[in-house]
Design a protein around this motif. Structure first.
Motif, PDB file in Angstrom:
ATOM      1  N   ASP A 106     -14.985   9.338  -3.231  1.00 11.09           N
ATOM      2  CA  ASP A 106     -16.116   9.646  -3.965  1.00 11.09           C
ATOM      3  C   ASP A 106     -16.969   9.707  -2.597  1.00 11.09           C
ATOM      4  OD1 ASP A 106     -18.440   8.511  -5.218  1.00 11.09           O
ATOM      5  OD2 ASP A 106     -18.266   6.851  -6.203  1.00 11.09           O
ATOM      6  N   SER A 107     -18.329  10.631  -2.913  1.00  7.58           N
ATOM      7  CA  SER A 107     -19.097  11.163  -1.645  1.00  7.58           C
ATOM      8  C   SER A 107     -19.931   9.787  -1.399  1.00  7.58           C
ATOM      9  CB  SER A 107     -19.456  11.854  -1.338  1.00  7.58           C
ATOM     10  OG  SER A 107     -19.954  11.817  -2.988  1.00  7.58           O
ATOM     11  N   ALA A 108     -19.955   8.700  -2.122  1.00 10.75           N
ATOM     12  CA  ALA A 108     -20.720   7.893  -2.053  1.00 10.75           C
ATOM     13  C   ALA A 108     -20.106   6.593  -0.794  1.00 10.75           C
ATOM     14  CB  ALA A 108     -20.954   7.248  -3.282  1.00 10.75           C
ATOM     15  N   ILE A 109     -19.066   6.040  -0.970  1.00 10.52           N
ATOM     16  CA  ILE A 109     -17.991   5.507  -0.269  1.00 10.52           C
ATOM     17  C   ILE A 109     -17.718   6.534   0.830  1.00 10.52           C
ATOM     18  CG2 ILE A 109     -16.091   4.506   0.047  1.00 10.52           C
ATOM     19  CD1 ILE A 109     -15.580   4.335  -3.253  1.00 10.52           C
ATOM     20  N   PRO A 110     -17.829   5.536   2.173  1.00  9.69           N
ATOM     21  CA  PRO A 110     -18.272   6.238   3.192  1.00  9.69           C
ATOM     22  C   PRO A 110     -17.054   6.007   4.131  1.00  9.69           C
ATOM     23  CG  PRO A 110     -19.130   4.554   3.911  1.00  9.69           C
ATOM     24  CD  PRO A 110     -18.808   4.066   2.318  1.00  9.69           C
ATOM     25  N   ARG A 111     -15.786   5.477   3.521  1.00  6.67           N
ATOM     26  CA  ARG A 111     -14.386   5.914   4.369  1.00  6.67           C
ATOM     27  C   ARG A 111     -13.254   5.196   3.205  1.00  6.67           C
ATOM     28  NH1 ARG A 111     -14.489   0.884   8.859  1.00  6.67           N
ATOM     29  NH2 ARG A 111     -14.965  -0.537   7.358  1.00  6.67           N
ATOM     30  N   TYR A 112     -12.468   5.264   3.481  1.00  2.60           N
ATOM     31  CA  TYR A 112     -10.908   5.398   2.910  1.00  2.60           C
ATOM     32  C   TYR A 112      -9.686   4.603   3.871  1.00  2.60           C
ATOM     33  CZ  TYR A 112     -13.436   6.841  -1.408  1.00  2.60           C
ATOM     34  OH  TYR A 112     -14.307   6.577  -1.844  1.00  2.60           O
ATOM     35  N   ALA A 113      -8.956   3.967   3.837  1.00  2.00           N
ATOM     36  CA  ALA A 113      -7.720   3.594   4.116  1.00  2.00           C
ATOM     37  C   ALA A 113      -6.831   4.236   2.936  1.00  2.00           C
ATOM     38  CB  ALA A 113      -7.646   1.424   4.791  1.00  2.00           C
ATOM     39  N   VAL A 114      -6.314   5.159   4.283  1.00  2.00           N
ATOM     40  CA  VAL A 114      -5.501   5.487   3.457  1.00  2.00           C
ATOM     41  C   VAL A 114      -4.200   5.533   2.595  1.00  2.00           C
ATOM     42  CG1 VAL A 114      -7.167   7.812   3.977  1.00  2.00           C
ATOM     43  CG2 VAL A 114      -5.217   7.626   5.309  1.00  2.00           C
ATOM     44  N   ASP A 115      -3.048   4.321   4.469  1.00  2.00           N
ATOM     45  CA  ASP A 115      -2.582   3.940   4.716  1.00  2.00           C
ATOM     46  C   ASP A 115      -1.484   4.001   3.429  1.00  2.00           C
ATOM     47  OD1 ASP A 115      -3.865   4.186   6.622  1.00  2.00           O
ATOM     48  OD2 ASP A 115      -2.332   3.172   7.632  1.00  2.00           O
ATOM     49  N   PRO A 116      -1.864   2.614   1.950  1.00  2.00           N
ATOM     50  CA  PRO A 116      -1.427   2.494   1.460  1.00  2.00           C
ATOM     51  C   PRO A 116      -1.310   3.626   0.475  1.00  2.00           C
ATOM     52  CG  PRO A 116      -3.889   1.325   1.379  1.00  2.00           C
ATOM     53  CD  PRO A 116      -3.770   2.063   2.219  1.00  2.00           C
ATOM     54  N   TYR A 117      -1.719   5.063   0.738  1.00  2.00           N
ATOM     55  CA  TYR A 117      -1.190   5.719  -0.669  1.00  2.00           C
ATOM     56  C   TYR A 117      -0.354   7.178  -0.139  1.00  2.00           C
ATOM     57  CZ  TYR A 117      -5.556   4.039  -2.655  1.00  2.00           C
ATOM     58  OH  TYR A 117      -6.423   3.299  -3.373  1.00  2.00           O
ATOM     59  N   VAL A 118       0.134   6.794   0.903  1.00  2.00           N
ATOM     60  CA  VAL A 118       1.357   7.521   1.980  1.00  2.00           C
ATOM     61  C   VAL A 118       2.786   7.705   2.023  1.00  2.00           C
ATOM     62  CG1 VAL A 118       1.873   8.352   4.494  1.00  2.00           C
ATOM     63  CG2 VAL A 118      -0.351   8.450   4.544  1.00  2.00           C
ATOM     64  N   ASP A 119       2.828   8.656   1.570  1.00  2.00           N
ATOM     65  CA  ASP A 119       4.763   8.019   1.421  1.00  2.00           C
ATOM     66  C   ASP A 119       5.637   8.644   2.381  1.00  2.00           C
ATOM     67  OD1 ASP A 119       4.037   7.691  -1.529  1.00  2.00           O
ATOM     68  OD2 ASP A 119       3.739  10.041  -1.957  1.00  2.00           O
ATOM     69  N   TYR A 120       6.281   8.606   2.617  1.00  2.00           N
ATOM     70  CA  TYR A 120       6.579   9.024   3.965  1.00  2.00           C
ATOM     71  C   TYR A 120       8.585   8.973   3.541  1.00  2.00           C
ATOM     72  CZ  TYR A 120       8.196   4.438   5.021  1.00  2.00           C
ATOM     73  OH  TYR A 120       9.065   2.646   5.111  1.00  2.00           O
ATOM     74  N   ILE A 121       8.713   9.773   4.808  1.00  2.00           N
ATOM     75  CA  ILE A 121      10.687  10.106   4.973  1.00  2.00           C
ATOM     76  C   ILE A 121      11.144  10.415   6.366  1.00  2.00           C
ATOM     77  CG2 ILE A 121      10.785  12.516   3.746  1.00  2.00           C
ATOM     78  CD1 ILE A 121      13.437  11.527   2.243  1.00  2.00           C
ATOM     79  N   PRO A 122      11.886  10.574   6.754  1.00  2.00           N
ATOM     80  CA  PRO A 122      12.986  10.428   7.665  1.00  2.00           C
ATOM     81  C   PRO A 122      13.070  12.230   8.110  1.00  2.00           C
ATOM     82  CG  PRO A 122      13.846   8.732   7.134  1.00  2.00           C
ATOM     83  CD  PRO A 122      13.167   9.095   5.832  1.00  2.00           C
ATOM     84  N   ASP A 123      13.205  12.581   8.615  1.00  2.00           N
ATOM     85  CA  ASP A 123      12.401  14.585   9.115  1.00  2.00           C
ATOM     86  C   ASP A 123      14.493  14.830   9.272  1.00  2.00           C
ATOM     87  OD1 ASP A 123      12.543  16.879   8.689  1.00  2.00           O
ATOM     88  OD2 ASP A 123      12.874  17.116  11.763  1.00  2.00           O
ATOM     89  N   GLU A 124      14.708  16.024   8.581  1.00  2.00           N
ATOM     90  CA  GLU A 124      16.159  16.221   9.103  1.00  2.00           C
ATOM     91  C   GLU A 124      16.213  17.300   9.195  1.00  2.00           C
ATOM     92  OE1 GLU A 124      18.622  15.845   5.250  1.00  2.00           O
ATOM     93  OE2 GLU A 124      18.301  13.255   5.242  1.00  2.00           O
ATOM     94  N   GLY A 125      14.871  17.944  10.316  1.00  2.00           N
ATOM     95  CA  GLY A 125      15.134  18.799  11.001  1.00  2.00           C
ATOM     96  C   GLY A 125      14.591  20.235  10.230  1.00  2.00           C
ATOM     97  N   TRP A 126      13.500  20.102   9.274  1.00  2.00           N
ATOM     98  CA  TRP A 126      12.837  20.642   7.960  1.00  2.00           C
ATOM     99  C   TRP A 126      11.961  21.935   9.192  1.00  2.00           C
ATOM    100  CZ3 TRP A 126      13.153  16.274   5.085  1.00  2.00           C
ATOM    101  CH2 TRP A 126      14.823  16.401   4.502  1.00  2.00           C
ATOM    102  N   ASP A 127      11.562  22.680   8.724  1.00  2.00           N
ATOM    103  CA  ASP A 127      10.534  23.498   9.030  1.00  2.00           C
ATOM    104  C   ASP A 127       9.076  22.858   8.017  1.00  2.00           C
ATOM    105  OD1 ASP A 127      10.546  25.392   7.454  1.00  2.00           O
ATOM    106  OD2 ASP A 127      10.689  27.151   8.592  1.00  2.00           O
ATOM    107  N   PHE A 128       8.189  23.569   8.068  1.00  2.00           N
ATOM    108  CA  PHE A 128       7.313  23.169   6.918  1.00  2.00           C
ATOM    109  C   PHE A 128       7.696  24.246   5.159  1.00  2.00           C
ATOM    110  CE2 PHE A 128       2.678  23.841   4.143  1.00  2.00           C
ATOM    111  CZ  PHE A 128       3.100  23.138   3.784  1.00  2.00           C
TER     112      PHE A 128
END
Length: 722
Positions: A61-83
């Motif tokens: 929402d543009s009315a909110i100046p900032r967001y902590a995005v950490d709770p919305y992040v998914d992650y997985i260890p890399d196994e040598g992939w490119d994008f």
């Protein structure tokens, strides 16, 4: 996903072209290409479906100046992939979902992270994705962010990436994110690092980030300003008091400043932007050297060698291991170097705190503020290390703890510094009082000692103090030696009572001592009624002239003293003086239990014998040819050449002169009246014409019957003739 489809479409068109236009093996490749693209399209379909379901979407929402995005992040260890490979396999992967903070501790790995953002407004918006805190120390960050058309663009950051390759050239890790109205964008990050991995992420509106950056820059500027001010302040104190504690503290502040510039990315932006290898290692190097200065500072400030000798040895061991850590940073990976540094830092913190506690317990009051100051900063560093190792999970701790601890340390150390200065002042005042009392005792002892040993002599044999006089200490110098003796003293002493004899000697010696000192000489010895005096000067001519003038004035002083004796009913006294010039040896003789100062050498013996000759010649002052040569002409000195005489203890004869200036006015006038005949007679005597010399001296004697020197020379002529 649009970008992925675009990549797949280009590849599909290339394979289709090869199949249509034909290649030598196009028929065999056709079926393989068909199967491949069929599989890819299936994956795309699954990916589209999976992307729609995977991960929680952050609605903006543009009315909110900032967001902590950490709770919305998914992650997985890399196994040598490119994008592209990662996007192909993404639907089949099981992602981990962050639990509010992306902290992994010390790792040597790569991770893929994704974030889903949805713009709820009907207008396009540009956001700033900031990776804050310790994310500035991550080796490499590859961000794949779709542009406004949905095409993925790669953006680079990290302390191993040359600074000019960053899309947004700022010491913070920043990425621009454009999200069209009412659309969803998927952000991908590939994180590669060898060290502490913390990735606090904040999504800012452009205006909000500019405002926040202004405040952060102000706070960081204040922090750096405090460090620089304290650095110069303590540097000036060191130059004033020369206390190495302040020098070590300045070294520590330099390391803290360097570490801060490195860990915050400011150094990479402004100081070494083209040196990523140094940027990657600099924070560890500054930290390791900083620990070294902490230990040196503890040794010096807490006086561990006195208050805690065992800990002093432990600190020395830690200093050696710290030096080894610094050297090992060159070859070790960041991961292993950081682990060793954490152990070294933890051990150093414990030892320093224990040393401060022991020093305070044993009465070193300056350790109280020191203990609080270092306790604040070292505890903050310890917490920061625990946070880096993922024992504590706090972005705030990682970003600000050590700055807060260092600032508190600076404030508390100002009190410790004042306490230290007050303690030093008290110690200095006490030391000055002791030194003053000791100096008074030494002055008193020296003054008392100088009554027995001349000050000039002490300057030769006791340059480091009278308490350090060594037996056999020798010093060679060219001086003029004066011997004086009272005529007929033995007969006089027999006629005087002991007290009268002492009164006479003291009255006589006091008068001639003043004359000797007035002519820059000093009495080395009182030999009964005799005196041995020395005259030394940087210019030997001045010393010789002072000795001769002293001899003349001593005779004048005796004349005045005789007038006083006559008024008291005592008979007059006469003295004879001999002066010689040459090298002598100053030294101490005797034993360890009893020693005496003296001067030794042939020239001392000659001076003593010249004084003996005055008895034979009945002359007042006799000097050697060396003394006369040293004095030179033009000083109003009137002499008569007496010739060569042999003295006891010396093979070579000594050529001597009589000084007429020392005679009474009547005797001097009579001798001057016959001086021309005297010198003519001496020329004949020198050339062996003894008869002619005798006749001329006889004429002199007829004019001055009391000239005892002429009588002596006439006798010498007669002996020569016989």
């Amino acid at each position: 996903m649009v970008g992925l489809i675009e990549h797949l479409f280009i590849a599909f068109r290339r394979d289709l072209s090869e199949w249509v236009h034909g290649f030598p093996d196009s028929m065999t490749r056709h079926s393989a290409a068909s199967r491949r693209w069929l599989g890819i399209l299936v994956c795309v379909f699954v990916g589209l479906c999976g992307s729609a379901r995977a991960g929680e979407v952050l609605h903006l929402d543009s009315a909110i100046p900032r967001y902590a995005v950490d709770p919305y992040v998914d992650y997985i260890p890399d196994e040598g992939w490119d994008f592209i490979q990662f996007r192909l396999v993404e639907p089949n992967l099981t992602f981990n979902h962050s639990k509010g903070s992306l902290t992994f501790g010390y790792v040597n790995a790569s991770y893929w992270m994704r974030l889903h953002l949805h713009n709820t407004d009907r207008l396009d918006h540009r956001w700033i994705l900031e990776c804050s805190g310790l994310s500035r120390a991550i080796d490499r960050i590859e961000a794949y962010i779709p542009d406004r058309y949905g095409v993925y663009q790669r953006h680079l950051a990290g302390d191993m990436v040359p600074f000019h390759e960053r899309t947004i050239r700022h010491h913070s890790v920043l990425f621009g994110v454009d999200i069209p109205a009412e659309e969803t964008r998927h952000i991908y990050l590939k994180i590669t690092t060898n060290g502490s991995l913390q990735l606090p992420m904040m999504l800012w509106s452009s205006d909000a980030y500019i405002e926040s950056e202004h405040h952060d820059s102000l706070l960081e500027g204040m922090f750096y300003g405090i460090l620089v001010i304290m650095l110069f302040y303590n540097g000036f104190i060191y130059l004033s008091v020369k206390d190495h504690s302040y020098l070590y503290y300045v070294g520590y502040l330099v390391c803290v400043l360097g570490f801060s510039l490195s860990i915050k990315g400011v150094g990479y932006e402004y100081l070494w932007p083209e040196h990523p290898l140094w940027n990657n290692k600099s924070n560890l190097i500054f930290a390791t050297i900083g620990i070294w200065f902490v230990l040196l500072f503890a040794q010096s400030f807490l006086k561990t060698s006195s208050y805690s000798p065992n800990l002093h040895k432990v600190i020395r061991i830690l200093l050696y291991t710290g030096a080894s850590c610094t050297i090992s940073l060159v070859g070790l990976s960041h991961y292993h170097a950081a682990a060793i540094l954490a152990a070294q830092c933890s051990a150093s913190i414990i030892v320093v705190l224990v040393a401060a506690s022991l020093a305070l317990k044993r009465g070193f009051t300056a350790a109280r503020y020191y203990l609080l100051a270092w306790l604040s900063v070292l505890v903050s560093i310890l917490l920061w290390i625990l946070n880096s190792a993922n024992v504590l999970t706090s972005y705030w701790a990682g970003a600000y703890l050590y700055q807060i601890g260092t600032t508190l340390q600076v404030l508390l150390f100002s009190f410790a510094l004042a306490d230290r200065i007050n303690l030093m002042r008290s110690e200095r005042e006490a030391a000055l009082k002791l030194q003053l009392a000791h100096s008074k005792r030494l002055v008193s002892m020296s003054e008392m000692f100088e009554r027995f040993v001349p000050k000039q002599f002490l300057n030769k044999i006791a340059r480091s103090g009278i308490e350090n006089i060594e037996l056999g200490r020798a010093d060679v110098a060219e001086v003029s030696i004066l011997f004086a003796d009272v005529r007929g003293f033995t007969a006089m002493s027999e006629s005087l009572k002991p007290q009268e004899l002492l009164n006479f000697l003291n009255a006589y010696l006091e008068r001639i001592d003043k004359v000797i000192h007035d002519n820059d000489g000093f009495i080395d010895k009182f030999i009964g009624d005799g005196v041995m005096a020395l005259f030394e000067n940087e210019q030997s001519q001045v010393g010789a002239l002072n000795a001769v003038n002293a001899a003349i004035k001593m005779q004048k002083a005796v004349e005045v003293y005789n007038e006083h004796r006559a008024n008291s009913g005592y008979p007059p006294i006469r003295i004879g003086i001999g002066v010689n010039t040459g090298e002598v040896v100053y030294g101490t003789v005797g034993s360890q239990d009893r020693m005496d100062s003296t001067v030794l050498g042939d020239n001392v013996n000659v001076a003593a014998r010249l004084q003996d000759l005055t008895k034979v010649l009945q002359a007042r002052v006799v000097i050697s040819d060396h003394t006369l040569d040293m004095v030179g002409k033009g000083h109003g000195l009137i002499v008569r050449e007496v010739g060569d005489v042999r003295v006891r203890g010396r093979r070579e004869p000594v050529h001597i002169y009589e000084v007429l200036n020392a005679d009474s006015e009547q005797d001097r006038a009579a001798k001057l009246h016959t001086l021309s005949n005297y010198r003519l007679a001496y020329d004949n005597y020198r050339n062996g014409r003894y008869r002619e010399a005798e006749a001329l001296w006889q004429d002199c004697l007829d004019l001055n019957p009391f000239d005892t020197v002429v009588q002596y020379l006439i006798e010498q002529c007669r002996n020569k003739k016989n």
